[in-house]
Design an enzyme around this catalytic site. Structure first.
Site, PDB file in Angstrom:
ATOM      1  N   SER A 155      48.442  25.284 -62.285  1.00  0.00           N
ATOM      2  CA  SER A 155      48.669  24.964 -63.927  1.00  0.00           C
ATOM      3  C   SER A 155      47.952  26.192 -64.457  1.00  0.00           C
ATOM      4  O   SER A 155      48.304  26.798 -65.492  1.00  0.00           O
ATOM      5  CB  SER A 155      48.125  23.618 -64.302  1.00  0.00           C
ATOM      6  N   GLU A 173      56.511  20.565 -63.277  1.00  0.00           N
ATOM      7  CA  GLU A 173      56.757  19.132 -62.838  1.00  0.00           C
ATOM      8  C   GLU A 173      57.899  18.713 -63.836  1.00  0.00           C
ATOM      9  O   GLU A 173      57.676  17.379 -64.227  1.00  0.00           O
ATOM     10  CB  GLU A 173      55.651  18.453 -62.677  1.00  0.00           C
ATOM     11  N   THR A 182      46.946  19.813 -55.143  1.00  0.00           N
ATOM     12  CA  THR A 182      46.156  19.550 -56.399  1.00  0.00           C
ATOM     13  C   THR A 182      44.948  20.416 -56.547  1.00  0.00           C
ATOM     14  O   THR A 182      44.136  20.475 -55.530  1.00  0.00           O
ATOM     15  CB  THR A 182      46.099  18.098 -56.514  1.00  0.00           C
ATOM     16  N   GLY A 183      44.824  20.976 -57.665  1.00  0.00           N
ATOM     17  CA  GLY A 183      43.743  21.899 -57.757  1.00  0.00           C
ATOM     18  C   GLY A 183      43.805  23.425 -57.330  1.00  0.00           C
ATOM     19  O   GLY A 183      42.560  24.025 -57.288  1.00  0.00           O
TER      20      GLY A 183
END
Length: 288
Positions: free
Chosen positions: A47, A171, A42-43
């Site tokens: 994205s 996802e 995450t991070g």
């Protein structure tokens, strides 16, 4: 249609005290017809990278080339509509984007927005419903009367109705039960094989990377730190652990079996590969 990142940097809120790096000097090519998985904790920048694939975000510096389109910081949004027809985005919980009164109208909305006639858009809707494995009977139903899994398929049908060359999946199986997840991933694989779609998948499920991808991009702190085939990426468990990633379940099982004296070469990544190497060692045969 290849997608090439050439020394791409992206800074959130550039020029302000709150500026933060989203991408740092990313250079990579996603080949036409490939199935690419993007992984990272995450991070890590997954994205942010994803949103450059159809210019939802534009580089602070560097160039993203998508087919015949060159995207830089100077690119005007008014020239991007044809690009966004070629690159279809399926975001996490895509069913939240549904809004029309019927399934047919919802799927037809995108094509109509790009100038397709009402009649042709509704024909496309009927074709796409079949493509995502739903019965014709849902076309006149409200999408909100369907199950969660069916709603997600309707949302995906709406993206496919734009007839993209690239399908970007963020996802896509989040929140689905194991059976629904398996059905969804099998559907994407079928689209990849039968429609020739380039697929870019962001996922935290290493099993899906091993089962479907032919190229893997590993992100960490906005940087692309490793690229290669699933076998290359999963060859170094210690490196994966250091970057907060893991092995597919099959590879984990093979490691446990190795500790008990079994031998594997190469390391199996899928259940089929595990079975092929394991059966001879336990006295079985192909007919078993």
């Amino acid at each position: 249609m290849d997608i090439t990142f050439d020394h791409v940097n992206f800074t959130y809120q550039a020029g302000t005290p709150f500026a933060g790096d989203g991408l740092k000097d990313v250079s990579v090519t996603i080949k036409d017809g490939s199935y690419t998985a993007i992984i990272g904790h995450t991070g890590s920048g997954k994205s942010t990278l994803l949103q450059h694939l159809n210019a939802l975000l534009k580089p602070t510096s560097g160039t993203v080339t998508i087919g015949d389109f060159k995207i830089t910081n100077e690119t005007s949004n008014k020239n991007l509509k044809p690009l966004r027809q070629k690159v279809g985005m399926v975001f996490q919980f895509a069913e939240n984007q549904l809004f029309e009164q019927t399934v047919a109208k919802d799927i037809a909305f995108g094509p109509k927005n790009f100038g397709v006639s009402d009649e042709e858009a509704l024909k496309l809707a009927a074709q796409m419903v079949k493509l995502v494995g739903l019965p014709d009977s849902v076309l006149e139903q409200s999408p909100f009367d369907l199950s969660g899994g069916q709603m997600r398929r309707v949302a995906i049908a709406g993206v496919l109705a734009m007839q993209p060359e690239v399908l970007v999946l963020d996802e896509p199986t989040a929140g689905l039960d194991p059976a629904g997840r398996n059905e969804m991933m099998a559907m994407f694989q079928k689209l990849h094989e039968t429609q020739g779609l380039t697929i870019v998948l962001v996922t935290h499920l290493m099993d899906d990377v091993a089962d479907f991808a032919d190229q893997v991009l590993v992100m960490d702190q906005g940087q692309l730190i490793k690229t290669g085939s699933p076998r290359t990426i999963f060859a170094d468990p210690a490196w994966l652990t250091a970057h907060q990633l893991g092995l597919p379940k099959t590879a984990q099982m093979a490691q446990a079996l190795t500790a008990k004296g079994f031998q594997f070469d190469p390391q199996p990544l899928t259940t089929e590969e595990l079975a092929q190497q394991l059966l001879p060692q336990i006295g079985g045969g192909a007919h078993d």
